[in-house]
Design an enzyme around this catalytic site. Sequence first.
Site, short mmCIF file in Angstrom:
data_model
loop_
_atom_site.label_atom_id
_atom_site.label_comp_id
_atom_site.label_asym_id
_atom_site.label_seq_id
_atom_site.Cartn_x
_atom_site.Cartn_y
_atom_site.Cartn_z
CG ASP A 67 37.52 40.08 34.98
OD1 ASP A 67 37.82 40.63 33.96
OD2 ASP A 67 38.02 39.27 35.63
CG ASN A 132 38.78 48.92 38.07
OD1 ASN A 132 39.24 48.11 37.02
ND2 ASN A 132 39.47 49.34 38.97
CD GLU A 135 37.06 44.35 34.30
OE1 GLU A 135 37.71 43.93 33.64
OE2 GLU A 135 37.19 44.59 35.45
#
Length: 347
Positions: A67, A132, A135
């Site tokens: 991230d 998710n 990332e």
Amino acid sequence: MLNSNIIDRIKLPFRKEKELFSALYNILGFYPHHIAYYKQALMHKSAGKRNEKGKPLNNERLEFLGDAVLDSVVGDIVFRHFEGKREGFLTNTRSKLVQRETLGKLAKEMGILELIKSNGPATSHNSYMGGNAFEALVGAIYLDRGYDACMRFMQKRILAQLINIDKVAYKEVNFKSKLLEWSQKNRVRIEFRQLSQTKDDKKSPVFSYQVYIEGVAGGSGKGYSKKESQQLAAKETLQRLRREPKFIDSVFAAKADRTKMEEEPVQTVPDPEEKPDDFIIVRSSEKELAAAPKPAATPKKKREEPKSEAEAVLSELTLDDITATPQEKSREDIIAEAEAAAFEAAK
């Protein structure tokens, strides 16, 4: 000589490893140096895997790292691509590119969802599992190949093939924010009402919302999250406001009725010159008192001196009690006769 079944069991891990290498090459554009990073990036916490020390083995830590790297890489790309643009524009564009919805769509398009190891459905509509994992893969690339490899991956595999950065930058995707901004400028009341909450065939929650402007029903939307359904309702409402003159007329007519009712007095304002109630005694003015007829003055009685006994008897006598004489008598004679009469009466 080894049994053929044993040979097949030995070859199986290598075959799966080869398949993973091949799949990652198609996604990343290069072969990994350290496959362990990428395996961990594709391991969802629901799988319940643990390392040799008993610690959870999943992609959450790589997700955190990815991230941060993704924000830096995309910020760099946006800064160089849109020369001269202000900070607000650059921040908004970067946010659109790295938001979970966008990353989730990329994960599905690139086949990342199919590689995730989990105990739940990776394709759940209300799940950010794909975003998710995307990332986490960026975090794995950073650890395996460095920052420049992350930059090349985003430029050549994502922005060059899957996302048009110019369209993303100039397209308004936050329809709810746009609608709220319009309502504030026009001073109209807006409300998002939840109509229902159900579940689909896969037991995922489904939300339904409708927009009301000044009490007039606007667009509606149904999605797998409250945010998604409200965005869809806001988008449909904006389309109706632009395309349906009758709808926008009804909105401002309702606003006019509301503001008119708010401006009208709730009750009649009392007159400051209104006469007081009857129970208040009003004193006449000095002029009225001067013009009014005055009552006749009662003559004051002179202070009377104490009467003598003879004078008291005399005051009680009438003219009939006194014998008239032809000669005129003096006051002294009259008093003397009265005293004599009183003396005789007292015997």
